[in-house]
Design a protein around this motif. Structure first.
Motif, PDB file in Angstrom:
ATOM      1  N   ARG A 118       0.823  -1.208   0.000  1.00 30.37           N
ATOM      2  CA  ARG A 118       0.000   0.000   0.000  1.00 30.37           C
ATOM      3  C   ARG A 118       0.854   1.253   0.000  1.00 30.37           C
ATOM      4  NH1 ARG A 118      -3.892   0.793   5.027  1.00 30.37           N
ATOM      5  NH2 ARG A 118      -1.846   0.678   6.025  1.00 30.37           N
ATOM      6  N   GLN A 119       1.947   1.239   0.767  1.00 28.12           N
ATOM      7  CA  GLN A 119       2.792   2.424   0.845  1.00 28.12           C
ATOM      8  C   GLN A 119       3.435   2.748  -0.492  1.00 28.12           C
ATOM      9  OE1 GLN A 119       6.187   1.987   3.392  1.00 28.12           O
ATOM     10  NE2 GLN A 119       6.453   4.179   3.650  1.00 28.12           N
ATOM     11  N   GLY A 120       3.774   1.738  -1.267  1.00 28.86           N
ATOM     12  CA  GLY A 120       4.475   1.990  -2.515  1.00 28.86           C
ATOM     13  C   GLY A 120       3.581   2.388  -3.667  1.00 28.86           C
ATOM     14  N   PHE A 121       2.338   1.910  -3.687  1.00 32.37           N
ATOM     15  CA  PHE A 121       1.518   2.124  -4.877  1.00 32.37           C
ATOM     16  C   PHE A 121       1.245   3.598  -5.109  1.00 32.37           C
ATOM     17  CE2 PHE A 121      -2.635   2.864  -6.749  1.00 32.37           C
ATOM     18  CZ  PHE A 121      -2.485   2.217  -7.960  1.00 32.37           C
ATOM     19  N   TRP A 122       0.799   4.317  -4.092  1.00 32.75           N
ATOM     20  CA  TRP A 122       0.388   5.699  -4.294  1.00 32.75           C
ATOM     21  C   TRP A 122       1.561   6.582  -4.696  1.00 32.75           C
ATOM     22  CZ3 TRP A 122      -4.525   6.240  -4.930  1.00 32.75           C
ATOM     23  CH2 TRP A 122      -5.395   5.357  -4.290  1.00 32.75           C
ATOM     24  N   GLN A 123       2.737   6.318  -4.138  1.00 33.63           N
ATOM     25  CA  GLN A 123       3.909   7.086  -4.541  1.00 33.63           C
ATOM     26  C   GLN A 123       4.275   6.815  -6.002  1.00 33.63           C
ATOM     27  OE1 GLN A 123       3.502   5.613  -1.709  1.00 33.63           O
ATOM     28  NE2 GLN A 123       4.371   6.778  -0.001  1.00 33.63           N
ATOM     29  N   LEU A 124       4.147   5.552  -6.419  1.00 32.83           N
ATOM     30  CA  LEU A 124       4.486   5.226  -7.803  1.00 32.83           C
ATOM     31  C   LEU A 124       3.454   5.792  -8.780  1.00 32.83           C
ATOM     32  CD1 LEU A 124       5.748   1.548  -7.421  1.00 32.83           C
ATOM     33  CD2 LEU A 124       7.064   3.672  -7.493  1.00 32.83           C
ATOM     34  N   LEU A 125       2.185   5.820  -8.377  1.00 39.31           N
ATOM     35  CA  LEU A 125       1.167   6.444  -9.219  1.00 39.31           C
ATOM     36  C   LEU A 125       1.448   7.935  -9.396  1.00 39.31           C
ATOM     37  CD1 LEU A 125      -1.542   6.334 -10.730  1.00 39.31           C
ATOM     38  CD2 LEU A 125      -2.674   6.714  -8.524  1.00 39.31           C
ATOM     39  N   ALA A 179      10.797   4.490 -21.214  1.00 41.50           N
ATOM     40  CA  ALA A 179      11.013   3.065 -20.976  1.00 41.50           C
ATOM     41  C   ALA A 179      11.173   2.766 -19.482  1.00 41.50           C
ATOM     42  CB  ALA A 179      12.244   2.594 -21.752  1.00 41.50           C
ATOM     43  N   LEU A 180      11.910   3.609 -18.776  1.00 43.23           N
ATOM     44  CA  LEU A 180      12.074   3.404 -17.331  1.00 43.23           C
ATOM     45  C   LEU A 180      10.761   3.629 -16.591  1.00 43.23           C
ATOM     46  CD1 LEU A 180      15.514   5.211 -16.841  1.00 43.23           C
ATOM     47  CD2 LEU A 180      15.083   2.738 -16.871  1.00 43.23           C
ATOM     48  N   THR A 181       9.932   4.542 -17.092  1.00 42.17           N
ATOM     49  CA  THR A 181       8.643   4.785 -16.450  1.00 42.17           C
ATOM     50  C   THR A 181       7.720   3.591 -16.596  1.00 42.17           C
ATOM     51  OG1 THR A 181       8.905   7.134 -16.972  1.00 42.17           O
ATOM     52  CG2 THR A 181       6.717   6.412 -16.302  1.00 42.17           C
ATOM     53  N   LEU A 182       7.816   2.856 -17.695  1.00 51.23           N
ATOM     54  CA  LEU A 182       7.001   1.658 -17.850  1.00 51.23           C
ATOM     55  C   LEU A 182       7.310   0.629 -16.773  1.00 51.23           C
ATOM     56  CD1 LEU A 182       7.030   1.176 -21.737  1.00 51.23           C
ATOM     57  CD2 LEU A 182       5.146   1.969 -20.298  1.00 51.23           C
ATOM     58  N   VAL A 183       8.562   0.549 -16.365  1.00 54.89           N
ATOM     59  CA  VAL A 183       8.914  -0.355 -15.266  1.00 54.89           C
ATOM     60  C   VAL A 183       8.269   0.110 -13.966  1.00 54.89           C
ATOM     61  CG1 VAL A 183      10.829  -1.402 -13.997  1.00 54.89           C
ATOM     62  CG2 VAL A 183      11.074  -0.919 -16.433  1.00 54.89           C
ATOM     63  N   VAL A 184       8.207   1.419 -13.761  1.00 55.75           N
ATOM     64  CA  VAL A 184       7.539   1.956 -12.571  1.00 55.75           C
ATOM     65  C   VAL A 184       6.049   1.613 -12.598  1.00 55.75           C
ATOM     66  CG1 VAL A 184       6.957   4.087 -11.351  1.00 55.75           C
ATOM     67  CG2 VAL A 184       9.240   3.791 -12.307  1.00 55.75           C
ATOM     68  N   VAL A 185       5.427   1.699 -13.769  1.00 57.13           N
ATOM     69  CA  VAL A 185       4.011   1.341 -13.898  1.00 57.13           C
ATOM     70  C   VAL A 185       3.801  -0.126 -13.543  1.00 57.13           C
ATOM     71  CG1 VAL A 185       2.124   1.080 -15.548  1.00 57.13           C
ATOM     72  CG2 VAL A 185       3.534   3.134 -15.584  1.00 57.13           C
ATOM     73  N   ALA A 186       4.657  -0.995 -14.061  1.00 54.66           N
ATOM     74  CA  ALA A 186       4.527  -2.420 -13.745  1.00 54.66           C
ATOM     75  C   ALA A 186       4.714  -2.676 -12.254  1.00 54.66           C
ATOM     76  CB  ALA A 186       5.549  -3.216 -14.556  1.00 54.66           C
ATOM     77  N   SER A 187       5.638  -1.968 -11.626  1.00 54.30           N
ATOM     78  CA  SER A 187       5.852  -2.133 -10.189  1.00 54.30           C
ATOM     79  C   SER A 187       4.642  -1.670  -9.386  1.00 54.30           C
ATOM     80  CB  SER A 187       7.103  -1.353  -9.759  1.00 54.30           C
ATOM     81  OG  SER A 187       7.302  -1.452  -8.368  1.00 54.30           O
ATOM     82  N   ALA A 188       4.025  -0.568  -9.807  1.00 55.83           N
ATOM     83  CA  ALA A 188       2.838  -0.072  -9.096  1.00 55.83           C
ATOM     84  C   ALA A 188       1.683  -1.060  -9.198  1.00 55.83           C
ATOM     85  CB  ALA A 188       2.431   1.289  -9.655  1.00 55.83           C
ATOM     86  N   VAL A 189       1.469  -1.623 -10.399  1.00 56.58           N
ATOM     87  CA  VAL A 189       0.393  -2.597 -10.570  1.00 56.58           C
ATOM     88  C   VAL A 189       0.659  -3.847  -9.740  1.00 56.58           C
ATOM     89  CG1 VAL A 189      -0.771  -4.067 -12.264  1.00 56.58           C
ATOM     90  CG2 VAL A 189      -0.190  -1.710 -12.847  1.00 56.58           C
ATOM     91  N   ILE A 242      -6.475   3.304 -13.940  1.00 54.93           N
ATOM     92  CA  ILE A 242      -5.835   4.582 -14.287  1.00 54.93           C
ATOM     93  C   ILE A 242      -4.347   4.390 -14.515  1.00 54.93           C
ATOM     94  CG2 ILE A 242      -5.264   6.872 -13.397  1.00 54.93           C
ATOM     95  CD1 ILE A 242      -7.954   6.867 -11.975  1.00 54.93           C
ATOM     96  N   GLU A 243      -3.701   3.593 -13.668  1.00 54.04           N
ATOM     97  CA  GLU A 243      -2.265   3.352 -13.831  1.00 54.04           C
ATOM     98  C   GLU A 243      -1.972   2.649 -15.150  1.00 54.04           C
ATOM     99  OE1 GLU A 243       1.745   3.518 -12.791  1.00 54.04           O
ATOM    100  OE2 GLU A 243       0.034   4.427 -11.757  1.00 54.04           O
ATOM    101  N   LEU A 244      -2.796   1.687 -15.520  1.00 58.12           N
ATOM    102  CA  LEU A 244      -2.599   1.004 -16.796  1.00 58.12           C
ATOM    103  C   LEU A 244      -2.804   1.966 -17.971  1.00 58.12           C
ATOM    104  CD1 LEU A 244      -4.391  -2.394 -16.089  1.00 58.12           C
ATOM    105  CD2 LEU A 244      -1.934  -1.973 -16.240  1.00 58.12           C
ATOM    106  N   TRP A 245      -3.794   2.870 -17.858  1.00 57.13           N
ATOM    107  CA  TRP A 245      -4.006   3.845 -18.927  1.00 57.13           C
ATOM    108  C   TRP A 245      -2.818   4.797 -19.051  1.00 57.13           C
ATOM    109  CZ3 TRP A 245      -5.879   9.230 -18.487  1.00 57.13           C
ATOM    110  CH2 TRP A 245      -6.100   9.810 -19.732  1.00 57.13           C
ATOM    111  N   LEU A 246      -2.243   5.207 -17.937  1.00 57.08           N
ATOM    112  CA  LEU A 246      -1.041   6.043 -17.999  1.00 57.08           C
ATOM    113  C   LEU A 246       0.102   5.308 -18.698  1.00 57.08           C
ATOM    114  CD1 LEU A 246      -1.069   7.661 -14.432  1.00 57.08           C
ATOM    115  CD2 LEU A 246      -1.821   8.674 -16.581  1.00 57.08           C
ATOM    116  N   GLY A 247       0.188   3.999 -18.465  1.00 54.77           N
ATOM    117  CA  GLY A 247       1.193   3.222 -19.182  1.00 54.77           C
ATOM    118  C   GLY A 247       0.944   3.212 -20.680  1.00 54.77           C
TER     119      GLY A 247
END
Length: 572
Positions: free
Chosen positions: A355-362, A399-409, A431-436
């Protein structure tokens, strides 16, 4: 000279203009008037009178009461140009009879919306679409592939309220459908056009009333040719009324069929239906007027920012790329090394870590998109080497941001495994998937050009909303929580009671007493009397059938026991 023709005000002789400009620069150098001043002569003054003779040697004559002479220069008078003047396409073509008939049909069918929102939304949208098509065809506008795509997409989105009982995906689908309709009417391609096109329909609400009234008056003045059509419609209505009443009285099943097909015409709801009729006519007229004479939002040009030097532009982004790379390296290490070592080192629980990581990554994903927008605005534009630098730096960041999206999901999936699925959790993952997807589109635009990017982003948003509604979020939430109950024995009854009728097929798989406790409140919300067929969604019909076959059988007192998990709220 007598017999000569003076040039108009906006075609002053070139030598006179050059002379006036030279005199102004000389006076400005002396500090006699502001640098942005213009000649103070009235617009109607001929050019020969507007130019003062050159000042000779000697002191200038004093003005009244000894004041300094009044300067022949002044600030330009403000020009009051209407805000949307340059965006209007012109006067729309006269209204066709087909357009007026479609508008009237839209208004009449809009009265069905008073019974609820389901398939009737799509029924109302079809004649409104025809009205816009007839108006555009009269104005000489041909449908283009993107306009057809927006129109078909907007109609497909209205299938969601017909299928789902839940209000929140239906609301998103209706809003997205209106946005696609505005794009279809305006045919915009740029960012200002895509973002501002819905405002054009609101602008047409007022202008379309006079346009439609003129069309009605023209048809009324030539009503002699329409008399046969009106008589035919009147005769058909009388025949339907007489024989329909006879057949309804002869057979009860046919009477029930007519009762289901015909809307409720009770006097209690008449004012509300009349209001819906008026609103439907106005909205259809506005859509038709917009199709005939849309605002040209693409004429709004956003000037690019000042190009920066390579070092000034690239250094901050390269540093950001290094930071992203370090974070992604840690994420890969955690993925392959397991979460136990990280949890032991940080002292966090499994769910707290997720939970702590998802919102920061979003938030990091959103900020990255903002950084990319401003980076493109201030990117160096000196030549091929600058274009290569921009593509390399921003492509690496994407490309690096896509890894952040995968980590958040992945982190949200961990949290759902621990506490179950809710509306907020499934929404933020979407929403996170759409940003990806947007990041992927930006990367594609860097390779094939960005002209299609505004429409691509809009299409991805509409496709995401359509997929979100077709998936049926409430049904997915119920299925996931039922699976969690089968695996762990934990079930959040308080939250499940707040789901819509779309969740009934999944909740029907629960054993007693959980099944009856979960379905009782949903059954009470549905009531005993189903609505008309056009105002009943497929999810509601399916839920009614399941509940009628196996109604909740457990005493309500049993369902008052506290749930196994701590109570939650519908959007947590």
């Amino acid at each position: 000279m007598p017999g000569s023709t003076a040039p108009p005000d906006d075609e002053e002789p070139r030598d006179a203009l050059e002379k006036a400009s030279a005199e102004r620069h000389v006076d400005s150098a002396r500090g006699d008037e502001p640098a942005d001043a213009v000649p103070a002569s009235a617009p109607s003054t001929p050019p020969s009178q507007a130019q003062a003779p050159a000042a000779g040697p000697g002191p200038a004559p004093a003005g009244p009461q000894g004041h300094a002479p009044r300067s022949t220069w002044d600030y330009p008078a403000p020009q009051h140009t209407p805000l949307l003047h340059d965006l209007r396409a012109g006067t729309p073509a006269p209204v066709r009879t087909a357009t007026l008939c479609s508008v009237l049909a839209t208004g009449l069918l809009s009265m069905l919306l008073g019974d609820g929102l389901a398939l009737n939304l799509l029924i109302v949208a079809i004649p409104a679409t025809l009205a816009a098509y007839f108006a555009a065809r009269t104005a000489g506008r041909r449908p283009r592939p993107w306009s057809l795509t927006w129109a078909v997409g907007g109609l497909l989105l209205l299938i969601v309220p017909a299928l789902r009982d839940a209000g929140w995906p239906s609301f998103l689908a209706i809003v997205a459908s209106l946005a696609l309709a505005s794009l279809a009417l305006h045919g915009c391609r740029t960012w200002p056009g895509v973002l501002l096109s819905p405002l054009g329909i609101f602008d047409a609400v007022f202008t379309s009333l006079g346009w439609g009234w003129r069309g009605v008056r023209e048809r009324a003045s030539g009503a002699r040719g329409a008399a046969p059509v009106l008589r035919a419609v009147a005769v058909a209505a009388v025949l339907l009324l007489v024989f329909g009443a006879l057949f309804a009285g002869a057979d009860a099943a046919f009477a029930d069929l007519l009762g289901d097909l015909m809307p409720d015409a009770s006097l209690s709801g008449s004012p509300w239906r009349v209001l819906l009729l008026i609103v439907g006519v106005i909205c259809a007229l506005a859509a038709a007027h917009t199709a005939a004479a849309p605002l040209r939002w693409d004429r709004l040009v956003v000037k690019p920012g000042r190009a920066r030097g390579r070092l000034e532009w690239a250094l901050p982004l390269i540093v950001l790329n290094v930071l992203f790379a370090a974070f992604n390296a840690v994420q890969l290490a955690v993925l392959f090394g397991g979460y136990d070592a990280v949890l032991d080192k940080t002292g966090l629980s499994y769910s707290d870590y997720a939970r702590q990581g998802f919102w920061q990554l979003l938030l990091a994903t959103l900020l990255t998109l903002i950084v990319i927008v401003f980076a493109l605005r201030w990117a160096p534009r000196g030549g091929a080497r600058d274009r290569t630098l921009v593509r390399a730096v921003l492509g690496t960041l994407c490309a690096l941001t896509l890894v952040v999206v995968a980590s958040a999901v992945r982190r949200m999936d961990m949290y759902v495994e621990a506490y179950g699925l809710t509306r907020l959790r499934i929404s933020v993952v979407a929403i996170e998937l759409w940003l990806g997807v947007i990041i992927l589109l930006i990367m594609a635009a860097g390779v094939w050009g960005a002209r299609w990017l505004p429409r691509g982003v809009a299409a991805s948003a509409a496709a995401g909303v359509l997929a979100f509604g077709l998936v049926s979020p409430d049904a997915l939430i119920a299925e996931r929580n039922v699976q969690r109950f089968e695996q762990t024995g934990k079930f959040d009854l308080d939250y499940t009671r707040q789901l819509s009728a779309d969740a009934v097929p999944a909740l029907d798989k629960l054993p007693e007493p959980q099944r009856s406790c979960a379905l009782r409140r949903i059954a009470d919300g549905l009531g005993t009397d189903p609505g008309p067929w056009y105002a009943t969604s497929l999810g509601e019909s399916r839920a009614r059938r399941i509940i009628d076959e196996r109604p909740p059988s457990v005493d309500p007192g049993v369902c008052g026991e506290p749930s196994v998990d701590p109570p939650s709220y519908p959007y947590n």
